[in-house]
Design a protein around this motif. Structure first.
Motif, PDB file in Angstrom:
ATOM      1  N   MET A   1       0.883  -0.986  -0.152  1.00  9.79           N
ATOM      2  CA  MET A   1      -0.211   0.234   0.401  1.00  9.79           C
ATOM      3  C   MET A   1       0.892   1.433   0.151  1.00  9.79           C
ATOM      4  SD  MET A   1      -2.872   1.122   2.409  1.00  9.79           S
ATOM      5  CE  MET A   1      -1.854   1.686   4.060  1.00  9.79           C
ATOM      6  N   LYS A   5      -2.281   6.422  -0.074  1.00 14.22           N
ATOM      7  CA  LYS A   5      -4.013   5.148   0.409  1.00 14.22           C
ATOM      8  C   LYS A   5      -3.835   5.022   1.985  1.00 14.22           C
ATOM      9  CE  LYS A   5      -6.887   3.079  -1.444  1.00 14.22           C
ATOM     10  NZ  LYS A   5      -8.167   3.648  -1.528  1.00 14.22           N
ATOM     11  N   SER A  17     -13.286  -2.698   3.755  1.00 15.07           N
ATOM     12  CA  SER A  17     -13.242  -4.551   4.155  1.00 15.07           C
ATOM     13  C   SER A  17     -12.633  -5.443   4.232  1.00 15.07           C
ATOM     14  CB  SER A  17     -14.439  -5.380   3.265  1.00 15.07           C
ATOM     15  OG  SER A  17     -13.499  -4.879   2.392  1.00 15.07           O
ATOM     16  N   GLN A  19     -11.861  -7.798   2.726  1.00 16.10           N
ATOM     17  CA  GLN A  19     -11.141  -8.316   0.901  1.00 16.10           C
ATOM     18  C   GLN A  19     -10.679  -6.885   0.092  1.00 16.10           C
ATOM     19  OE1 GLN A  19     -10.883 -10.659  -0.563  1.00 16.10           O
ATOM     20  NE2 GLN A  19     -11.881 -11.528   1.655  1.00 16.10           N
ATOM     21  N   GLU A  20     -11.371  -5.331   0.444  1.00 15.21           N
ATOM     22  CA  GLU A  20     -10.626  -4.058   0.220  1.00 15.21           C
ATOM     23  C   GLU A  20      -8.856  -4.265   1.349  1.00 15.21           C
ATOM     24  OE1 GLU A  20     -10.459  -0.195  -1.631  1.00 15.21           O
ATOM     25  OE2 GLU A  20     -11.110  -1.981  -1.813  1.00 15.21           O
ATOM     26  N   LEU A  22      -7.357  -6.661   1.672  1.00 15.70           N
ATOM     27  CA  LEU A  22      -6.594  -7.102   1.039  1.00 15.70           C
ATOM     28  C   LEU A  22      -6.015  -6.611  -0.492  1.00 15.70           C
ATOM     29  CD1 LEU A  22      -4.914 -10.259   0.923  1.00 15.70           C
ATOM     30  CD2 LEU A  22      -7.009 -10.906   0.058  1.00 15.70           C
ATOM     31  N   ARG A  23      -7.176  -6.008  -1.076  1.00  7.27           N
ATOM     32  CA  ARG A  23      -6.884  -5.514  -2.314  1.00  7.27           C
ATOM     33  C   ARG A  23      -5.798  -4.664  -2.372  1.00  7.27           C
ATOM     34  NH1 ARG A  23      -8.004  -2.130  -5.417  1.00  7.27           N
ATOM     35  NH2 ARG A  23      -9.327  -0.355  -4.505  1.00  7.27           N
ATOM     36  N   ILE A  24      -5.826  -3.811  -1.944  1.00  3.88           N
ATOM     37  CA  ILE A  24      -4.855  -2.728  -1.585  1.00  3.88           C
ATOM     38  C   ILE A  24      -3.634  -3.116  -0.887  1.00  3.88           C
ATOM     39  CG2 ILE A  24      -6.214  -0.983  -2.321  1.00  3.88           C
ATOM     40  CD1 ILE A  24      -6.413  -0.264   1.185  1.00  3.88           C
ATOM     41  N   GLY A  25      -3.570  -3.975  -0.546  1.00  2.00           N
ATOM     42  CA  GLY A  25      -2.173  -4.496   0.484  1.00  2.00           C
ATOM     43  C   GLY A  25      -1.327  -3.903   1.431  1.00  2.00           C
ATOM     44  N   GLU A  28      -2.144  -8.859   4.470  1.00  2.00           N
ATOM     45  CA  GLU A  28      -1.255  -9.783   3.389  1.00  2.00           C
ATOM     46  C   GLU A  28      -2.004 -11.177   2.692  1.00  2.00           C
ATOM     47  OE1 GLU A  28       1.674 -10.555   1.599  1.00  2.00           O
ATOM     48  OE2 GLU A  28       1.156  -7.987   2.656  1.00  2.00           O
ATOM     49  N   HIS A  29      -3.031 -12.048   4.067  1.00  2.00           N
ATOM     50  CA  HIS A  29      -4.233 -12.531   4.266  1.00  2.00           C
ATOM     51  C   HIS A  29      -5.466 -12.531   4.851  1.00  2.00           C
ATOM     52  CE1 HIS A  29      -0.648 -15.191   3.630  1.00  2.00           C
ATOM     53  NE2 HIS A  29       0.265 -14.722   4.532  1.00  2.00           N
TER      54      HIS A  29
END
Length: 103
Positions: A1, A5, A17, A19-20, A22-25, A28-29
């Motif tokens: 990230m 951001k 969330s 998932q968000e 995770l998506r932006i880094g 990690e899990h």
């Protein structure tokens, strides 16, 4: 990230969330249940502990290399590599000694 951001999330206080994140880094899990999260965290902690302190030193080298001028980061990187190599050599000698004793 990226820093931009991170600042956006800090300044706005906006919640995101898993998932968000995770998506932006940011993470990690992502795990679907708390018991699975705890189990995976323990597995990861054990895996890290099994690698020993030279590996931990390498992560410090990464952090320093990312946050200091390149000359300081490179010097620390070389020192960490030397330390890791010494640990690797010591482990290899121990393993070879055990193999010879088994024969």
């Amino acid at each position: 990230m990226g820093a931009d951001k991170a600042k956006e999330l800090i300044y706005t206080g906006r919640r995101i969330s898993a998932q968000e994140a995770l998506r932006i880094g940011l993470v990690e899990h992502v795990y679907p249940t708390k018991p699975q999260l705890i189990a995976e965290a323990r597995n990861l902690a054990q895996e890290i502990a099994d690698n020993g302190s030279p590996v931990i030193g390498c992560t410090r080298a990464i952090n320093i290399a990312m946050n200091y001028p390149s000359d300081v980061g490179l010097l620390f990187k070389f020192a960490a590599q030397h330390t890791y190599l010494q640990g690797f050599q010591q482990g290899a000698r121990h393993m070879l000694k055990n193999v010879k004793e088994e024969k």
